[in-house]
Design an enzyme around this catalytic site. Structure first.
Site, PDB file in Angstrom:
ATOM      1  N   ASP A  10       3.442   5.673   2.379  1.00  0.00           N
ATOM      2  CA  ASP A  10       4.073   4.653   1.532  1.00  0.00           C
ATOM      3  C   ASP A  10       5.178   5.360   0.751  1.00  0.00           C
ATOM      4  O   ASP A  10       5.215   6.596   0.676  1.00  0.00           O
ATOM      5  CB  ASP A  10       3.034   4.050   0.568  1.00  0.00           C
ATOM      6  CG  ASP A  10       3.637   3.018  -0.380  1.00  0.00           C
ATOM      7  OD1 ASP A  10       4.498   2.230   0.071  1.00  0.00           O
ATOM      8  OD2 ASP A  10       3.274   2.992  -1.568  1.00  0.00           O
ATOM      9  N   SER A  11       6.043   4.553   0.137  1.00  0.00           N
ATOM     10  CA  SER A  11       7.080   5.121  -0.725  1.00  0.00           C
ATOM     11  C   SER A  11       6.456   5.812  -1.944  1.00  0.00           C
ATOM     12  O   SER A  11       7.075   6.675  -2.543  1.00  0.00           O
ATOM     13  CB  SER A  11       8.002   4.009  -1.196  1.00  0.00           C
ATOM     14  OG  SER A  11       7.237   3.018  -1.856  1.00  0.00           O
ATOM     15  N   GLY A  43      12.259  -0.094  -2.331  1.00  0.00           N
ATOM     16  CA  GLY A  43      12.568  -1.526  -2.190  1.00  0.00           C
ATOM     17  C   GLY A  43      13.925  -1.958  -2.691  1.00  0.00           C
ATOM     18  O   GLY A  43      14.431  -3.007  -2.304  1.00  0.00           O
ATOM     19  N   CYS A  73       3.308   0.237   3.666  1.00  0.00           N
ATOM     20  CA  CYS A  73       4.423  -0.094   2.771  1.00  0.00           C
ATOM     21  C   CYS A  73       5.097  -1.350   3.316  1.00  0.00           C
ATOM     22  O   CYS A  73       5.557  -1.357   4.470  1.00  0.00           O
ATOM     23  CB  CYS A  73       5.412   1.071   2.747  1.00  0.00           C
ATOM     24  SG  CYS A  73       6.904   0.752   1.785  1.00  0.00           S
ATOM     25  N   THR A  75       7.905  -2.614   2.379  1.00  0.00           N
ATOM     26  CA  THR A  75       9.348  -2.395   2.502  1.00  0.00           C
ATOM     27  C   THR A  75       9.692  -1.715   3.829  1.00  0.00           C
ATOM     28  O   THR A  75      10.591  -2.155   4.553  1.00  0.00           O
ATOM     29  CB  THR A  75       9.830  -1.534   1.311  1.00  0.00           C
ATOM     30  OG1 THR A  75       9.457  -2.205   0.110  1.00  0.00           O
ATOM     31  CG2 THR A  75      11.317  -1.313   1.352  1.00  0.00           C
ATOM     32  N   GLU A 152       3.286   1.448 -11.133  1.00  0.00           N
ATOM     33  CA  GLU A 152       3.313   2.923 -11.088  1.00  0.00           C
ATOM     34  C   GLU A 152       3.172   3.513 -12.496  1.00  0.00           C
ATOM     35  O   GLU A 152       2.823   4.673 -12.657  1.00  0.00           O
ATOM     36  CB  GLU A 152       4.598   3.434 -10.399  1.00  0.00           C
ATOM     37  CG  GLU A 152       4.677   3.092  -8.918  1.00  0.00           C
ATOM     38  CD  GLU A 152       4.411   4.270  -7.960  1.00  0.00           C
ATOM     39  OE1 GLU A 152       4.557   5.422  -8.356  1.00  0.00           O
ATOM     40  OE2 GLU A 152       4.035   3.990  -6.793  1.00  0.00           O
ATOM     41  N   CYS A 186       3.666  -6.476  -0.767  1.00  0.00           N
ATOM     42  CA  CYS A 186       3.908  -5.058  -1.097  1.00  0.00           C
ATOM     43  C   CYS A 186       2.560  -4.449  -1.448  1.00  0.00           C
ATOM     44  O   CYS A 186       1.739  -5.075  -2.127  1.00  0.00           O
ATOM     45  CB  CYS A 186       4.866  -5.010  -2.282  1.00  0.00           C
ATOM     46  SG  CYS A 186       4.961  -3.421  -3.129  1.00  0.00           S
ATOM     47  N   HIS A 188       1.682  -2.280  -3.471  1.00  0.00           N
ATOM     48  CA  HIS A 188       1.399  -2.030  -4.893  1.00  0.00           C
ATOM     49  C   HIS A 188       0.737  -3.253  -5.560  1.00  0.00           C
ATOM     50  O   HIS A 188       0.089  -3.125  -6.594  1.00  0.00           O
ATOM     51  CB  HIS A 188       2.697  -1.743  -5.658  1.00  0.00           C
ATOM     52  CG  HIS A 188       3.206  -0.347  -5.520  1.00  0.00           C
ATOM     53  ND1 HIS A 188       3.735   0.136  -4.352  1.00  0.00           N
ATOM     54  CD2 HIS A 188       3.259   0.669  -6.413  1.00  0.00           C
ATOM     55  CE1 HIS A 188       4.112   1.394  -4.535  1.00  0.00           C
ATOM     56  NE2 HIS A 188       3.834   1.740  -5.774  1.00  0.00           N
TER      57      HIS A 188
END
Ligand code: DGL
Length: 271
Positions: A10-11, A43, A73, A75, A152, A186, A188
């Site tokens: 993932d990012s 993103g 992810c 994105t 985050e 997403c 997250h």
């Protein structure tokens, strides 16, 4: 039977919500996670940049000779999957197809909401997958650029006035359309599930795209007889591109439990 590891990336740390489900479903598998914490978020970046970053992420995971790579992810899955598949011999699993299948199966009124990063919403990928699976589905999509930085930074709990305000504003139109299913596009966003669920109401089903992908990967590996032996205990290794300092604290938020396994910092730009 195949004991090679499964790569997951993932990012940032959002993909750990998918890893959590992979580990729950397949405790026998070795999982190698890469979070590009030095370059998150993806993103808000251009398609070319997202593809270049994702190619490096895949190249790094390929050094472990994995049997599969999970793009945990939204994105990258919506923006770079085709480009990545052209260059990677290892099977790549993105979140779009399994999540669209889950949403198509859940919706009763054919009105589906979609929230994601700017790149995800710009791509139109979830809409294309949904209309192929369930023609006529009406999708109301909304980019939510503040969600990833909030999560985050550990800001996702009910009662947090900033979080409640941002969620209320982003979901206003989706809610007004009368959707009965909302795709959390997403990885997250599952951390915001409680606040999003309270805002949308109990009648709206929430689709966790990372968890849907994990179930899909499990089913695919089982169908191809590629699961590791069931009596095995899998290991978990974590790699990040920024300092490992806060990793254990932040990662445990996403995993819902303490992190077990090593974490190392790597230079992703050399891949
Ligand atoms: N977890 C990523 C996703 O699913 C976060 C995106 C970002 O880095 O902006 O889209």
């Amino acid at each position: 039977m195949d004991t090679r590891p499964i790569g997951v990336f993932d990012s940032g740390l959002g993909g750990l919500t998918a890893l959590r489900e992979l580990a729950r479903l397949m405790p026998q598998e070795d999982l190698v996670y890469f979070g590009d914490t030095g370059r998150v978020p993806y993103g808000s970046r251009s398609k070319d940049t997202i593809i270049r970053y994702a190619q490096q992420d895949v190249a790094f995971l390929n050094t472990f000779s994995p049997k599969a790579i999970v793009i945990a992810c939204g994105t990258v899955s919506t923006t770079a999957l085709d480009a990545l598949r052209q260059q990677c011999a290892v099977p790549l699993y993105g979140v779009v197809e399994p999540a669209a299948r889950a949403a198509a199966g859940l919706t009763r009124n054919g009105k589906v909401g979609l929230i994601g990063t700017q790149a995800t919403i710009r791509s139109g990928a979830y809409e294309r997958a949904l209309s192929a699976l369930r023609p006529g589905t009406q999708v109301t999509a909304r980019a939510c650029p503040l969600f990833v930085p909030l999560v985050e930074n550990g800001r996702f709990r009910p009662g947090d006035i900033v979080v409640e305000t941002v969620v209320g504003e982003y979901l206003e139109e989706v809610k007004a359309q009368g959707v009965d299913t909302l795709m959390l596009g997403c990885t997250h966003y599952p951390l915001l599930r409680e606040v999003i669920g309270a805002c949308m109401g109990p009648q709206v089903e929430l689709v966790d795209v990372g968890a849907a992908c994990a179930r899909w990967v499990n089913a695919q590996l089982a169908a191809q007889d590629q699961l590791a032996p069931a009596d095995r205990k899998g290991s978990h290794r974590y790699f990040v591109s920024d300092s490992t300092g806060d990793f254990a604290t932040l990662a445990s938020m996403f995993l819902g439990e303490d992190v077990t396994g090593d974490v190392e910092q790597i230079d992703i730009t050399v891949y």
